[in-house]
Design a protein around this motif. Structure first.
Motif, PDB file in Angstrom:
ATOM      1  N   GLY A 213     -30.327 -32.530 -31.132  1.00 14.52           N
ATOM      2  CA  GLY A 213     -29.193 -31.641 -31.322  1.00 14.52           C
ATOM      3  C   GLY A 213     -27.864 -32.195 -30.865  1.00 14.52           C
ATOM      4  O   GLY A 213     -26.925 -31.431 -30.650  1.00 14.52           O
ATOM      5  N   GLY A 214     -27.760 -33.517 -30.712  1.00 11.02           N
ATOM      6  CA  GLY A 214     -26.483 -34.094 -30.319  1.00 11.02           C
ATOM      7  C   GLY A 214     -25.995 -33.522 -29.004  1.00 11.02           C
ATOM      8  O   GLY A 214     -26.747 -33.430 -28.024  1.00 11.02           O
ATOM      9  N   ALA A 215     -24.729 -33.086 -28.970  1.00 14.86           N
ATOM     10  CA  ALA A 215     -24.141 -32.561 -27.741  1.00 14.86           C
ATOM     11  C   ALA A 215     -24.819 -31.284 -27.272  1.00 14.86           C
ATOM     12  O   ALA A 215     -24.694 -30.906 -26.102  1.00 14.86           O
ATOM     13  N   ARG A 216     -25.538 -30.612 -28.164  1.00 13.43           N
ATOM     14  CA  ARG A 216     -26.263 -29.401 -27.780  1.00 13.43           C
ATOM     15  C   ARG A 216     -27.311 -29.692 -26.690  1.00 13.43           C
ATOM     16  O   ARG A 216     -27.762 -28.771 -26.003  1.00 13.43           O
ATOM     17  N   ALA A 217     -27.714 -30.956 -26.556  1.00 21.90           N
ATOM     18  CA  ALA A 217     -28.740 -31.314 -25.582  1.00 21.90           C
ATOM     19  C   ALA A 217     -28.283 -31.091 -24.152  1.00 21.90           C
ATOM     20  O   ALA A 217     -29.091 -31.175 -23.225  1.00 21.90           O
ATOM     21  N   ALA A 218     -27.014 -30.791 -23.932  1.00 23.38           N
ATOM     22  CA  ALA A 218     -26.547 -30.430 -22.592  1.00 23.38           C
ATOM     23  C   ALA A 218     -27.297 -29.210 -22.076  1.00 23.38           C
ATOM     24  O   ALA A 218     -27.517 -29.066 -20.858  1.00 23.38           O
ATOM     25  N   TYR A 219     -27.689 -28.325 -22.977  1.00 22.72           N
ATOM     26  CA  TYR A 219     -28.443 -27.127 -22.584  1.00 22.72           C
ATOM     27  C   TYR A 219     -29.733 -27.520 -21.865  1.00 22.72           C
ATOM     28  O   TYR A 219     -30.132 -26.875 -20.886  1.00 22.72           O
ATOM     29  N   GLN A 220     -30.387 -28.584 -22.325  1.00 24.07           N
ATOM     30  CA  GLN A 220     -31.627 -29.033 -21.713  1.00 24.07           C
ATOM     31  C   GLN A 220     -31.423 -29.388 -20.245  1.00 24.07           C
ATOM     32  O   GLN A 220     -32.288 -29.131 -19.399  1.00 24.07           O
ATOM     33  N   VAL A 221     -30.285 -29.986 -19.951  1.00 24.84           N
ATOM     34  CA  VAL A 221     -30.001 -30.409 -18.586  1.00 24.84           C
ATOM     35  C   VAL A 221     -29.891 -29.189 -17.666  1.00 24.84           C
ATOM     36  O   VAL A 221     -30.376 -29.201 -16.531  1.00 24.84           O
ATOM     37  N   GLY A 222     -29.254 -28.116 -18.160  1.00 19.44           N
ATOM     38  CA  GLY A 222     -29.168 -26.897 -17.365  1.00 19.44           C
ATOM     39  C   GLY A 222     -30.530 -26.300 -17.093  1.00 19.44           C
ATOM     40  O   GLY A 222     -30.827 -25.856 -15.969  1.00 19.44           O
ATOM     41  N   VAL A 223     -31.401 -26.285 -18.119  1.00 22.93           N
ATOM     42  CA  VAL A 223     -32.756 -25.763 -17.943  1.00 22.93           C
ATOM     43  C   VAL A 223     -33.517 -26.588 -16.909  1.00 22.93           C
ATOM     44  O   VAL A 223     -34.155 -26.041 -15.993  1.00 22.93           O
ATOM     45  N   LEU A 224     -33.442 -27.896 -17.020  1.00 23.42           N
ATOM     46  CA  LEU A 224     -34.154 -28.766 -16.088  1.00 23.42           C
ATOM     47  C   LEU A 224     -33.614 -28.642 -14.665  1.00 23.42           C
ATOM     48  O   LEU A 224     -34.371 -28.683 -13.695  1.00 23.42           O
ATOM     49  N   GLN A 225     -32.305 -28.476 -14.538  1.00 20.21           N
ATOM     50  CA  GLN A 225     -31.717 -28.296 -13.219  1.00 20.21           C
ATOM     51  C   GLN A 225     -32.229 -27.007 -12.579  1.00 20.21           C
ATOM     52  O   GLN A 225     -32.558 -26.976 -11.384  1.00 20.21           O
ATOM     53  N   ALA A 226     -32.316 -25.947 -13.378  1.00 21.97           N
ATOM     54  CA  ALA A 226     -32.827 -24.680 -12.851  1.00 21.97           C
ATOM     55  C   ALA A 226     -34.299 -24.791 -12.486  1.00 21.97           C
ATOM     56  O   ALA A 226     -34.739 -24.256 -11.458  1.00 21.97           O
ATOM     57  N   ILE A 227     -35.081 -25.489 -13.318  1.00 22.31           N
ATOM     58  CA  ILE A 227     -36.507 -25.671 -13.016  1.00 22.31           C
ATOM     59  C   ILE A 227     -36.680 -26.443 -11.716  1.00 22.31           C
ATOM     60  O   ILE A 227     -37.540 -26.114 -10.891  1.00 22.31           O
ATOM     61  N   SER A 228     -35.862 -27.462 -11.514  1.00 18.02           N
ATOM     62  CA  SER A 228     -35.920 -28.237 -10.267  1.00 18.02           C
ATOM     63  C   SER A 228     -35.660 -27.334  -9.063  1.00 18.02           C
ATOM     64  O   SER A 228     -36.352 -27.420  -8.046  1.00 18.02           O
ATOM     65  N   ALA A 229     -34.675 -26.442  -9.187  1.00 19.98           N
ATOM     66  CA  ALA A 229     -34.350 -25.534  -8.084  1.00 19.98           C
ATOM     67  C   ALA A 229     -35.473 -24.528  -7.846  1.00 19.98           C
ATOM     68  O   ALA A 229     -35.827 -24.227  -6.694  1.00 19.98           O
ATOM     69  N   ILE A 230     -36.049 -24.012  -8.934  1.00 22.89           N
ATOM     70  CA  ILE A 230     -37.136 -23.036  -8.808  1.00 22.89           C
ATOM     71  C   ILE A 230     -38.352 -23.672  -8.144  1.00 22.89           C
ATOM     72  O   ILE A 230     -38.988 -23.076  -7.255  1.00 22.89           O
ATOM     73  N   LEU A 231     -38.697 -24.885  -8.566  1.00 20.22           N
ATOM     74  CA  LEU A 231     -39.851 -25.567  -7.980  1.00 20.22           C
ATOM     75  C   LEU A 231     -39.614 -25.883  -6.511  1.00 20.22           C
ATOM     76  O   LEU A 231     -40.522 -25.758  -5.675  1.00 20.22           O
ATOM     77  N   ALA A 232     -38.390 -26.295  -6.178  1.00 18.44           N
ATOM     78  CA  ALA A 232     -38.078 -26.594  -4.771  1.00 18.44           C
ATOM     79  C   ALA A 232     -38.228 -25.341  -3.915  1.00 18.44           C
ATOM     80  O   ALA A 232     -38.771 -25.389  -2.802  1.00 18.44           O
ATOM     81  N   GLU A 233     -37.768 -24.221  -4.441  1.00 18.99           N
ATOM     82  CA  GLU A 233     -37.851 -22.960  -3.699  1.00 18.99           C
ATOM     83  C   GLU A 233     -39.297 -22.516  -3.516  1.00 18.99           C
ATOM     84  O   GLU A 233     -39.645 -21.876  -2.516  1.00 18.99           O
ATOM     85  N   SER A 234     -40.154 -22.858  -4.475  1.00 18.60           N
ATOM     86  CA  SER A 234     -41.559 -22.455  -4.400  1.00 18.60           C
ATOM     87  C   SER A 234     -42.413 -23.447  -3.618  1.00 18.60           C
ATOM     88  O   SER A 234     -43.638 -23.310  -3.566  1.00 18.60           O
ATOM     89  N   GLY A 235     -41.770 -24.459  -3.027  1.00 19.72           N
ATOM     90  CA  GLY A 235     -42.490 -25.400  -2.179  1.00 19.72           C
ATOM     91  C   GLY A 235     -42.980 -26.651  -2.870  1.00 19.72           C
ATOM     92  O   GLY A 235     -43.807 -27.390  -2.316  1.00 19.72           O
ATOM     93  N   TRP A 236     -42.492 -26.918  -4.058  1.00 20.97           N
ATOM     94  CA  TRP A 236     -42.890 -28.131  -4.781  1.00 20.97           C
ATOM     95  C   TRP A 236     -42.431 -29.361  -3.996  1.00 20.97           C
ATOM     96  O   TRP A 236     -41.317 -29.392  -3.494  1.00 20.97           O
ATOM     97  N   PRO A 237     -43.265 -30.399  -3.895  1.00 19.90           N
ATOM     98  CA  PRO A 237     -42.852 -31.615  -3.178  1.00 19.90           C
ATOM     99  C   PRO A 237     -41.539 -32.170  -3.703  1.00 19.90           C
ATOM    100  O   PRO A 237     -41.299 -32.175  -4.913  1.00 19.90           O
TER     101      PRO A 237
END
Length: 410
Positions: free
Chosen positions: A14-38
């Motif tokens: 999706g060209g520049a639309r792929a910026a959305y993926q970065v936001g999703v991954l950033q949120a997933i990283s935060a959620i996993l960290a909060e849930s105790g993910w290594p």
């Protein structure tokens, strides 16, 4: 959860639309960290990407031994993007490619001097090579595969020369390549040339030569003729897949005008681009759901005879129309690019779909990153459940996140 369960990540194009993926991954990283993910553990053993998603996928795979570092690297790039990092946006660069290309289309029969050396595409994406070398760490990718931080990486491209769709993959252990109708796979060392090919938006960016089975073929964007976007992750061994889309899956429909004017060239081109980048993924997900519902009617013995296996999916896609977001940011494009695009109607609201693929400007990419974070955080419970255990309850077809048991027939 058993260590044998492999989680795949599928990043669409999706060209520049792929910026959305970065936001999703950033949120997933935060959620996993909060849930105790290594802290450094990579939650995705198998990473697959197409087009701009292939670039994000490879950047993440190169830092699979430190997931949070990989996410932060992507955030740094997409949060500070400008188009001159991807394609030449200066007047001379646009004249050498875009203006010549459009002139050749319109008056090619008069411009015989260009017949021997015609422009290859609308825009010159040579700056992207520098960005890729700065973003990636390919030797580290080899290390991640060797030390078990990653099982496999796959990027896809489409051959203009032979007409088939190819998944190039690199894996820790030997995985036999697969071949299906109009699509096949090849084990290889992933390099910059594969990413340039996979992200070569048709007509916009030039095709890339790659040697395939002993011959040179020219490859373009991997979203073209991608009949089954989810297939590579499954073939590489994923038991569950997180799919991050770039539009259309759950976004609200557009209300058509009562007396719509004749579509501009940009509007038609944007419609074609959406068909290339977005429709195949939606259709593949729908197909898997139908297979799943059919398998539910079979006994365990009958299911075993089909050769199909269940695959858990979590799908996150934009809750807002990216076309409309893009229309608010077209003015941030450099003047030479705006001038070029205005000639085909891409700077108008109805032509913003085409512009959205080329809007590598921080004002646009930051809004998409923020949208990805919001959409993911609203489905925090589903994200936590997805990574903790297979078979979490479905969020429903109308939700931003869809979680179901799906099956892929190879």
């Amino acid at each position: 959860m058993a260590d044998t369960v492999k989680t795949g990540l599928m990043l669409s194009g999706g060209g520049a639309r792929a910026a959305y993926q970065v936001g999703v991954l950033q949120a997933i990283s935060a959620i996993l960290a909060e849930s105790g993910w290594p802290e450094k553990r990579n939650p995705f053993q198998i990473i697959c990407g197409t087009s701009a998603g292939a670039i994000n996928a490879t950047a993440l795979a190169c830092r699979a031994d430190d997931f949070r570092e990989g996410i932060q690297r992507l955030v740094d790039v997409w949060h500070n993007f400008s188009v001159d990092q991807v394609y030449r946006a200066d007047s001379l660069g646009v004249i050498r490619t875009g203006a010549r290309w459009l002139s050749l289309l319109s008056f090619g029969w008069l411009l015989r001097k260009w017949h021997a050396n015609p422009p290859n595409a609308l825009l010159d994406n040579s700056p992207l090579v520098t960005l890729l070398h700065r973003l990636l760490d390919l030797p580290r990718l080899d290390e991640c595969l060797c030390n078990g931080a990653l099982t496999a990486l796959a990027v896809t491209a489409s051959s203009y020369s032979a007409g088939h769709h190819v998944t190039f993959y690199q894996s820790a252990q030997e995985i036999l390549p697969w071949k299906r109708t109009l699509r096949q796979a090849m084990a290889t060392q992933i390099g910059v040339e594969h990413l340039l090919a996979s992200s070569a938006i048709p007509l916009i960016f030039p095709a890339m030569p790659i040697y395939y089975e002993g011959r040179r073929e020219y490859f373009g964007d991997g979203s073209m003729r991608q009949l089954s976007p989810l297939s590579p992750a499954i073939h590489l061994g994923a038991d569950r897949v997180l799919v991050i889309g770039a539009g259309r899956l759950v976004e609200p429909p557009r209300e058509p005008d009562r007396l719509a004017p004749y579509p501009s060239l940009a509007q038609i081109a944007g419609h074609a681009m959406s068909s290339i980048f977005l429709d195949s993924l939606a259709m593949d997900i729908e197909r898997l759901d139908r297979i799943n519902r059919t398998l539910e009617l079979l006994t365990p013995e009958q299911r075993q005879m089909t050769g199909l296996r269940p695959v858990e999916m979590l799908i996150i896609a934009p809750s807002q129309r990216i076309d409309e977001i893009a229309s608010r940011h077209v003015g941030s494009l450099p003047l030479p690019v705006r001038t070029l695009l205005s000639g085909i109607g891409a700077t108008e609201a109805r032509g913003a779909s085409l512009a959205s693929y080329l809007l590598f400007e921080s004002s646009f990419t930051r809004e998409l990153i923020a949208l990805g974070i919001r959409d993911t955080m609203q489905k925090k419970a589903e994200v936590v459940g997805f990574f903790r255990q297979p078979g979490t309850a479905s969020a429903g077809a109308s939700g931003q996140t869809h979680d179901s048991r799906a099956c892929l027939p190879g």
